[in-house]
Every structure is written in C-alpha cells, then in structure tokens.
Design a protein around this motif. Structure first.
Motif, PDB file in Angstrom:
ATOM      1  N   ARG A 127       0.812  -1.138  -0.082  1.00 54.98           N
ATOM      2  CA  ARG A 127       0.046   0.002  -0.028  1.00 54.98           C
ATOM      3  C   ARG A 127       0.740   1.149  -0.184  1.00 54.98           C
ATOM      4  O   ARG A 127       0.248   2.291  -0.505  1.00 54.98           O
ATOM      5  CB  ARG A 127      -0.896  -0.049   1.188  1.00 54.98           C
ATOM      6  N   THR A 128       2.109   1.188   0.644  1.00 52.99           N
ATOM      7  CA  THR A 128       2.778   2.360   0.388  1.00 52.99           C
ATOM      8  C   THR A 128       3.932   2.275  -0.676  1.00 52.99           C
ATOM      9  O   THR A 128       4.847   3.235  -0.678  1.00 52.99           O
ATOM     10  CB  THR A 128       3.672   2.390   1.909  1.00 52.99           C
ATOM     11  N   ARG A 129       3.754   1.114  -1.362  1.00 57.85           N
ATOM     12  CA  ARG A 129       4.610   0.969  -2.570  1.00 57.85           C
ATOM     13  C   ARG A 129       6.074   0.858  -2.384  1.00 57.85           C
ATOM     14  O   ARG A 129       6.865   0.981  -3.150  1.00 57.85           O
ATOM     15  CB  ARG A 129       4.415   2.108  -3.579  1.00 57.85           C
ATOM     16  N   LYS A 130       6.299   0.449  -1.235  1.00 58.01           N
ATOM     17  CA  LYS A 130       7.798  -0.074  -0.680  1.00 58.01           C
ATOM     18  C   LYS A 130       7.946  -1.332  -1.374  1.00 58.01           C
ATOM     19  O   LYS A 130       9.006  -1.679  -1.643  1.00 58.01           O
ATOM     20  CB  LYS A 130       7.889  -0.135   0.726  1.00 58.01           C
ATOM     21  N   TYR A 148       2.011  11.652  -1.407  1.00 56.49           N
ATOM     22  CA  TYR A 148       3.683  11.684  -1.501  1.00 56.49           C
ATOM     23  C   TYR A 148       4.123  10.263  -1.193  1.00 56.49           C
ATOM     24  O   TYR A 148       3.302   9.429  -0.894  1.00 56.49           O
ATOM     25  CB  TYR A 148       3.970  12.679  -0.373  1.00 56.49           C
ATOM     26  N   ALA A 149       5.205  10.268  -1.550  1.00 52.83           N
ATOM     27  CA  ALA A 149       5.832   8.893  -1.863  1.00 52.83           C
ATOM     28  C   ALA A 149       6.131   8.287  -0.296  1.00 52.83           C
ATOM     29  O   ALA A 149       6.383   9.182   0.658  1.00 52.83           O
ATOM     30  CB  ALA A 149       7.312   8.905  -2.364  1.00 52.83           C
ATOM     31  N   GLY A 150       5.701   7.257   0.049  1.00 55.24           N
ATOM     32  CA  GLY A 150       5.648   6.680   1.295  1.00 55.24           C
ATOM     33  C   GLY A 150       4.369   6.687   2.115  1.00 55.24           C
ATOM     34  O   GLY A 150       4.304   6.211   3.160  1.00 55.24           O
ATOM     35  N   ALA A 151       3.457   7.487   1.626  1.00 58.29           N
ATOM     36  CA  ALA A 151       2.050   7.512   2.008  1.00 58.29           C
ATOM     37  C   ALA A 151       1.246   6.194   1.895  1.00 58.29           C
ATOM     38  O   ALA A 151       1.891   5.410   1.061  1.00 58.29           O
ATOM     39  CB  ALA A 151       1.474   8.409   1.658  1.00 58.29           C
ATOM     40  N   ASP A 152       0.334   5.996   2.560  1.00 55.02           N
ATOM     41  CA  ASP A 152      -0.524   4.576   2.322  1.00 55.02           C
ATOM     42  C   ASP A 152      -1.370   5.179   1.147  1.00 55.02           C
ATOM     43  O   ASP A 152      -2.455   5.726   1.247  1.00 55.02           O
ATOM     44  CB  ASP A 152      -1.439   4.446   3.619  1.00 55.02           C
ATOM     45  N   ALA A 186       0.127  11.956 -11.903  1.00 53.81           N
ATOM     46  CA  ALA A 186      -0.633  11.403 -12.919  1.00 53.81           C
ATOM     47  C   ALA A 186      -0.591   9.820 -12.736  1.00 53.81           C
ATOM     48  O   ALA A 186      -1.405   9.080 -12.791  1.00 53.81           O
ATOM     49  CB  ALA A 186      -0.328  11.799 -14.264  1.00 53.81           C
ATOM     50  N   ASN A 187       0.583   9.200 -12.866  1.00 54.88           N
ATOM     51  CA  ASN A 187       0.764   7.667 -12.533  1.00 54.88           C
ATOM     52  C   ASN A 187       0.029   7.207 -11.311  1.00 54.88           C
ATOM     53  O   ASN A 187      -0.584   6.276 -10.964  1.00 54.88           O
ATOM     54  CB  ASN A 187       2.467   7.494 -12.393  1.00 54.88           C
ATOM     55  N   VAL A 188       0.320   8.005 -10.082  1.00 53.71           N
ATOM     56  CA  VAL A 188      -0.395   7.715  -8.661  1.00 53.71           C
ATOM     57  C   VAL A 188      -2.158   7.708  -8.844  1.00 53.71           C
ATOM     58  O   VAL A 188      -2.579   6.729  -8.693  1.00 53.71           O
ATOM     59  CB  VAL A 188      -0.131   8.755  -7.590  1.00 53.71           C
ATOM     60  N   GLY A 245       3.131  15.986  -2.791  1.00 53.06           N
ATOM     61  CA  GLY A 245       4.295  16.276  -1.927  1.00 53.06           C
ATOM     62  C   GLY A 245       4.051  16.414  -0.582  1.00 53.06           C
ATOM     63  O   GLY A 245       2.760  16.663  -0.025  1.00 53.06           O
ATOM     64  N   ARG A 246       5.199  16.201   0.336  1.00 52.24           N
ATOM     65  CA  ARG A 246       5.050  16.382   1.655  1.00 52.24           C
ATOM     66  C   ARG A 246       4.917  17.858   2.107  1.00 52.24           C
ATOM     67  O   ARG A 246       5.593  18.595   1.625  1.00 52.24           O
ATOM     68  CB  ARG A 246       6.278  15.723   2.296  1.00 52.24           C
TER      69      ARG A 246
END
Length: 627
Positions: free
Chosen positions: A436-439, A608-612, A523-525, A589-590
């Motif tokens: 879910r966080t794309r890790k 933002y990257a790392g979010a759920d 756009a990808n997200v 973004g954060r």
C-alpha cells in the motif's frame, strides 16, 4: 603484438575491506551504514558487499550430503530438470485436452491439483481414466496433490496403471498424501494427521520395493505461500511438516530413512530472485540435517524438490507482466537446482488458462533449458559469496522458526492452536502495508499502470471458499495486487455507468520544466486508482486556474509543482478552486512545516511517496462518488 601474459591480478591486489568501508563511511557523510542494507522479510537484510570472509567456497561438490549444491553430482546436465506443468481446472474435459496438448509440445510431467473447489474433481476411477487417457504412464511422471480426499487418488492411480498393464517399477511421480496441508487448507477438524499417516504406512512400505520411483507422501507449502507467509516461514513450516511425517510414520513402524525416501517437497518461488535461489538451497540443507538427526542414511537425506511459480505475485491487471514474473521465478528455481518446475500461465489469475497462456508458460522453461542452456552447469550459484552467505542466513532463520514450532508440539499443534494463523496475520499485514505504501511495488498495478488497457478475456470459474468445521480458520489465499485492483475495478464500474472515468483536475504550478517531474508522478499515482489526470501546463494566476477547473467536470483538484512556490501560491489557489466548486483539493508532496497553514487554507489531503497510497485513493474514490 606481445605474447607475454599480463599479470593484472598481481599488479592490482584487492584492497582490504576496511579501506572500502572507510571510503563508504566518508561518502555517507554521517548517515548510518545501514542505509546501504536492503531489508528482507523475516528479519534478514542484504549487505552492499560480500567477500570471501563472509562465505568461503563450499567444501562439498554437488550430489553430496547435505546437498546444498544439489542432489545430483552433475546437476541437470544429463537431460535437465523436469518441465512439470500443474493443472487445477474444474472442467475435466478441458483439463484433459490441455494436459494432452502440453505433453505433445514439450511438457514432461503432470501435476494434478485435485478435489473441488480447489482443483480437478476426480470422483471415481472413470474420471481418472478419462483424465489420463493420453498420458504414457511408463515415461511420464504423474503427481497428485489432493486437497481433501487424501488416500483415494493413490488407490485409483495404482488400479489404473494395472489396468493399462504398466508395471509399478515403471511408474514415477508422487501420490500427494499431505494431511498437514489439508488441515491448513480446510481447517476441518476431521483431518486427523496421525490417523491418515497410519493408514498410509503400508502403502509407503510397499512402494519402496514395488514402485521406487513413486513417492507416497508430499509436503506442499501452497496453503501458506498463497496466504502470505514469508519465505522463511514457508520454508520452516515445510520442514516442520516433514519432521511431523517422520515422527508419525515411525510410530506406524516405518523407519525415518524409508519415510524420507517416500516424500516429495513442493515449494513456491516468489519474486525476489537471489533470495529465492538461496532459500531453495537452504531447504535441501535443512532437510538433510533433519533426516540425518533422525538416523536416516545419506542417500535418504536428498530432498526431491518441485518448485512452482508463486500465485501471490501475479496480477489480473496488465497480466502480460506475469510472463516476466513467471520467467524470473522459473529461472530462480532452475538456478537453485529444483528437480521439477511448474511455470504458471500469465492468465491464471483471470480464470482457467487458455492455450496461449499454457504455451507461453511451457515455452518459458523450454527456452531456459534449450536456448539459455541453464541445464549445462551444475550448481551455477555455488561459490558466490553473496548466495552462499544468504543460504546460510536463511537456513539459520528457518531453523530457529522450526525450533519454535517444535517447542509448541509440532506443526499440527501449531495449526490447531492458531499459532500459524497468528503469524500469517502479522506477516500478511506487514506485506500489505509495504504494498500500500509502494515499498513493495507491483508493475502494472501500483507502478506504471495502463489505465486504458484492453482486458484479456478468459473464461472464469467461480471457486467457493472452503468451509472449515474445525477449531481453526483456514488461511485465505490472496494476491498482493488485490487491494489496488479493487480500485481499478471500481473505476471500471464507474466508467460503465457514466461513460467516463473519474477525473482529477491537475493545477500545475510554475513552468513546464518546474512541474513536469512531479505532475507526471501524480498522474501515475492517480492512474493506480483508475482516476484520469486532466493536466494543464501552468496558469497566469489562481483565478484563471479556477475558471479552467469549472469547465473540467470534476470535483477533485490536485495542485502540483515545485516546493518553493507552494507557500505563496497554494492558499489563494485552494480558495479559488473551492469557490468554483472543488469539494476536494489535494497537494502533491510532503507539506512539512506548512501543513497546518495549508490545511487551514482548505487542503484536504497530501499525496507523497511513502504514504498509504491505497487509503488515499480510496478516500478520493469516496469523494468522487466511485462505489
């Protein structure tokens, strides 16, 4: 031209590890060395460098106990591994045709998952005869994996072979008696592991002399692998199952060495290429140690290993990527020395695979063998500092888990007491969080989705969930992509009802060069959730942006641009957008120290990257009216 050799190795001696570490620490500029380590499931981690001090060269050649390097002295150089495809379709006629076509076109073995709703419903001798009518039993290994009725397929198959006048000495394969897997899969109290093995004991003893190529017992990790077990847990629980079978069969009068020679393992191979190679090598090591500790001679310590490509890693969306996943997983299985390999068709998550899916799966292995020549080297992974060290680490981690299970009284008690279910719930929750966080990214689903991909039409067969009557709840099989695929499914339903997909107005700030990287990412997200991005390349002011938004026909706006422009431009732009009817405004973004101010200005959420990401997209679906 000089014919003198160049003594490069002596002129350039390798620098000591301490010197390398000193330079690395300097480049890290105060960051801990751990940032260079890659974590693995099960508490392990990959190091950035491996040296001879980490893992000396293996002392035993292939074919020698403890069989880390394989169970055959020459590896698979004499004919290769067995291309053994699996079949689980509920339609017997369709499965019979698929099986016949595959054997004619390069497949060498047959693996049948039995019993509805999990597999082929072989109710009687006539059904089995129909299923295997075109299978030359004297030269084709036939393996059964019954999921509920564990003993009947064995008697049906032996009777069928006798009817076909095929001597038992010519039979090869396995009969699949695996009561622990049945207990794990169904949760039914009526699965009595000890009683089932006691009934199977005479068959085990007779086959050792009458049909030495036919193994009666099976240890399949499918129920755990499909339910989210980590690779370490899957390995440890498989070995624990083997220990249980050695113990119970000895109580029934069968020596541990004889039981070991009557047993086959079947493990799933996931998407982490090198760790999976190391895990299969560790499996042989652990099993050899277990059988040796039980008093079994060296020849009985060799694990017969079937490897299947994992179901949990496959996707329904952009299923063509499954071809790449299955190729890498099959490659890992072969490199690790599996005796037989099953490659799942790319369209398996969509229903019963068709001829194209089976052909591509079958040819994947044929290419690996006949064009890539992977069968021409014995233990190609042997001697790699990285893989030798990782093999040992995985073996130690799995051994620790095996000891924990044994302290509980064995794998059966661990299942019945709910310990396995508890661990599965924890590991599955951790994996779902990583997804879910794309890790843990999934290409074609959570990364680089193809929003308007044409669906691959396949005939799907609904499978009803098994209803356990016992004291444990059976683990539910799942694929890692399921959560994000549910968002895409909802988007498809919205498109069918409204004629268009849910949309987001992209309020991009600054010049094209300033906002393109972030707006492309956004756009990808959005596409991961089936939301189309209505992009615009900058605005003169907040009012002009709001005017364009009013014409976009959506209630969602996403502000994207360089961080430096956010403090001054985000608050007035949010106000203008909401004045024109935006019910939801997100910022890419954060937010950092500006979060309170942005939220006070009306920003609803941040991407933002790392979010759920799943939860954020689900929230956007709700606000856009996507069911």
């Amino acid at each position: 031209m000089s014919s003198e050799p160049l003594p490069i190795a002596t002129q350039f001696p390798p620098p000591p590890v301490e010197e390398w570490r000193r330079l690395v620490d300097k480049d890290l500029k105060g960051k801990p060395f751990t940032v260079l380590q890659s974590p693995l499931e099960g508490g392990l981690s990959l190091q950035p460098l491996y040296t001879p001090q980490d893992a000396p060269a293996p002392s035993e050649p292939p074919g020698v106990a403890p069989y880390v390097r394989g169970t055959h002295p020459l590896g698979h150089t004499e004919g290769g591994w067995v291309v053994c495809q699996e079949y689980a379709g509920p339609d017997v006629a369709r499965t019979t045709e698929a099986l016949h076509n595959d054997l004619e076109r390069g497949s060498q073995g047959v693996w049948l998952v039995l019993d509805a709703p999990h597999g082929v419903d072989v109710k009687d001798a006539a059904t089995l005869e129909r299923l295997l009518a075109n299978v030359p039993l004297d030269r084709t290994p036939v393996h059964f994996e019954p999921t509920t009725d564990l003993l009947t397929p064995a008697s049906l198959f032996l009777a069928f072979a006798q009817k076909r006048s095929v001597p038992k000495q010519a039979l090869h394969g396995s009969l699949g008696i695996d009561p622990v897997a049945a207990l794990a899969r169904t949760g039914a109290e009526k699965v009595d592991v000890a009683a089932t093995l006691a009934k199977a004991a005479p068959l085990v003893t007779s086959l050792l002399t009458e049909a030495p190529g036919l193994r009666a017992l099976l240890v399949s990790s499918r129920p755990w692998a499909d339910a989210g077990a980590t690779p370490v847990h899957e390995l440890a629980w498989a070995i624990a199952t083997g220990v249980e079978y050695l113990r119970e069969m000895e109580r029934a009068g069968v020596a541990p060495g004889d039981t070991a020679r009557s047993l086959q393992f079947a493990l799933s191979v996931g998407g982490q290429f090198f760790p999976e190679i190391a895990r299969l090598r560790a499996a042989r090591l652990l099993w050899s140690k277990v059988v040796a500790a039980s008093g079994g001679p060296p020849e009985s310590q060799a694990m017969v290993l079937h490897a299947r490509t994992a179901s949990a890693t496959k996707t329904q969306r952009d299923p063509w990527v499954n071809i790449l996943r299955a190729t890498a997983e099959s490659f890992a299985a072969v490199m690790a020395g599996a005796d037989s390999v099953s490659t799942s068709p790319y369209d398996e998550p969509l229903g019963t695979p068709d001829e194209q899916g089976r052909r591509l799966a079958r040819n994947t292995q044929l290419i690996l063998r006949d064009e890539s020549s992977l069968n021409r080297v014995a233990d190609p992974a042997g001697g790699s500092y990285y893989l030798e060290q990782l093999t040992g680490e995985i073996a130690r981690a799995a051994w620790a888990e095996l000891q924990r299970i044994e302290a509980l009284g064995g794998i059966t008690k661990a299942l019945v007491q709910g310990d396995v279910a508890r661990v599965l719930a924890e590991t599955r929750a951790a994996r779902e969080k990583a997804v879910r966080t794309r890790k843990l990214p999934i290409v074609g689903v959570s990364e680089f989705p193809h929003l308007n991909e044409a669906p691959v039409q396949r005939e799907a067969h609904a499978v009803a969930p098994a209803k356990g009557e016992g004291v444990i709840a059976p683990p539910r099989p799942f694929r890692m992509a399921e959560a994000f695929e549910s968002l895409r499914d909802a988007s498809d339903r919205y498109h069918a009802a409204h004629g268009s997909r849910p949309r987001a107005f992209m309020a991009n700030l600054g010049t094209v060069a300033e906002h393109t990287a972030r707006s492309t990412w956004i756009a990808n997200v959005l596409a991961v959730g089936g939301i189309e991005a209505d992009e615009h390349r900058g605005f003169a002011d907040a009012d002009s942006a709001a005017d364009l938004f009013a014409k976009a026909g959506t209630s969602l706006a996403v502000i994207s641009g360089p961080d430096a422009l956010y403090p001054d431009q985000v608050p007035p732009l949010v106000a203008a957008l909401k004045a024109k009817g935006a019910t939801t405004v997100a910022v890419a973004g954060r937010p950092g120290e500006h979060e309170a101010a942005f939220r006070a200005a009306g920003v609803d959420l941040f991407l933002y990257a790392g979010a759920d990401l799943f939860q954020l997209l689900k929230t956007l679906h709700t606000q856009l009216g996507v069911a």
